[in-house]
Design a protein around this motif. Structure first.
Motif, mmCIF file in Angstrom:
data_model
loop_
_atom_site.group_PDB
_atom_site.id
_atom_site.type_symbol
_atom_site.label_atom_id
_atom_site.label_comp_id
_atom_site.label_asym_id
_atom_site.label_seq_id
_atom_site.Cartn_x
_atom_site.Cartn_y
_atom_site.Cartn_z
ATOM 1 N N GLY A 114 -2.046 23.743 -3.587
ATOM 2 C CA GLY A 114 -2.623 25.056 -3.898
ATOM 3 C C GLY A 114 -3.897 25.322 -3.129
ATOM 4 N N ASP A 115 -4.950 25.678 -3.845
ATOM 5 C CA ASP A 115 -6.230 25.989 -3.211
ATOM 6 C C ASP A 115 -7.174 24.786 -3.194
ATOM 7 N N ALA A 116 -6.620 23.586 -3.299
ATOM 8 C CA ALA A 116 -7.439 22.374 -3.312
ATOM 9 C C ALA A 116 -8.030 22.082 -1.947
ATOM 10 N N LYS A 117 -9.177 21.415 -1.985
ATOM 11 C CA LYS A 117 -9.809 20.925 -0.767
ATOM 12 C C LYS A 117 -9.568 19.420 -0.707
ATOM 13 N N SER A 118 -9.203 18.943 0.451
ATOM 14 C CA SER A 118 -9.083 17.512 0.644
ATOM 15 C C SER A 118 -10.506 16.963 0.792
ATOM 16 N N VAL A 119 -10.838 15.943 0.013
ATOM 17 C CA VAL A 119 -12.184 15.363 0.068
ATOM 18 C C VAL A 119 -12.081 13.866 0.316
ATOM 19 N N PRO A 120 -13.094 13.307 0.986
ATOM 20 C CA PRO A 120 -13.069 11.861 1.262
ATOM 21 C C PRO A 120 -13.480 11.051 0.029
ATOM 22 N N LEU A 121 -12.481 10.641 -0.715
ATOM 23 C CA LEU A 121 -12.718 9.867 -1.924
ATOM 24 C C LEU A 121 -11.502 8.987 -2.164
ATOM 25 N N GLY A 122 -11.726 7.719 -2.376
ATOM 26 C CA GLY A 122 -10.626 6.796 -2.606
ATOM 27 C C GLY A 122 -9.678 6.772 -1.426
#
Length: 169
Positions: A114-122
Motif C-alpha cells: 500500500g502506502d508503506a515506506k520501506s525503512v532500514p530496520l531488521g
C-alpha cells in the motif's frame, strides 16, 4: 592437620568457582532478556501493561481469523504488550516467534505494501502512518498505534529500533 587445611582450601576454591559460575549464568540470562523495552528504555515510550503470551495452539485466541496463516508460516508463539508514547499515543507491540527466518518473510511478503515506506530496520521493514512491521531472523514484529499524528511514524520507528536491538542479543 595439613591434610585438613588442603581439604579446606580445595573446598573454598570449589565454592568460589561455583559462585563465579552462577554469577556468569545470571549475567547471560539478563543479557538475553525480553525484547520488550521497559518504560523509558525507548525514548518517550512507557510500557503500560504486562507481556501476554499466546502459544501456537492458542494463537486463534489473539488473532482469530488470521491464526491459520501465521501457523502455516511456522508461528510458535506471539508475545504482546501495550505501550504509550508521551501520554498521547497508545500502541500495541506484537512479536511473533517463528520456527525459521523464512516464516516472517512469508507473512511480510503476503501483506500489501500500500502506502508503506520501506525503512532500514531488521531484515526488512514497512512503515505506515499508524503501524510498523518488520522481520528480524525468526521474529516478526508489528507495532500498531491507535492514534495518528505527525510524530506517530517516527515514534514507532524509534520503538521498533529498540526492539530490533534487543532481538540481536
Amino acid at each position: 592437620m595439613n591434610e585438613s587445611r588442603m581439604w579446606l582450601a580445595a573446598c573454598t576454591i570449589a565454592l568460589c568457582l561455583a559462585v563465579i559460575a552462577v554469577a556468569g549464568c545470571n549475567r547471560k540470562s539478563a543479557a538475553s532478556g525480553s525484547p520488550f523495552p521497559a518504560s523509558n528504555e525507548a525514548a518517550g515510550w512507557t510500557k503500560t501493561g504486562e507481556i501476554r503470551t499466546f502459544e501456537a495452539a492458542d494463537l486463534w485466541k489473539y488473532i482469530d481469523g488470521e491464526a491459520e496463516r501465521y501457523l502455516k508460516a511456522g508461528a510458535q508463539r506471539v508475545e504482546t504488550a501495550d505501550y504509550r508514547f508521551q501520554n498521547k499515543i497508545d500502541a500495541v507491540v506484537d512479536i511473533y516467534t517463528m520456527g525459521a527466518a523464512d516464516g516472517p518473510a512469508k507473512i511480510l511478503d503476503s501483506e500489501p505494501a500500500g502506502d508503506a515506506k520501506s525503512v532500514p530496520l531488521g531484515d526488512a521493514a514497512r512503515l505506515y502512518d499508524q503501524s510498523l512491521v518488520f522481520r528480524k531472523g525468526p521474529a516478526l514484529v508489528r507495532v500498531v498505534a491507535y492514534q495518528e499524528s505527525a510524530e506517530t511514524p517516527q515514534a514507532m520507528l524509534d520503538l521498533g529500533r529498540n526492539i530490533a536491538d534487543r532481538l540481536s542479543r
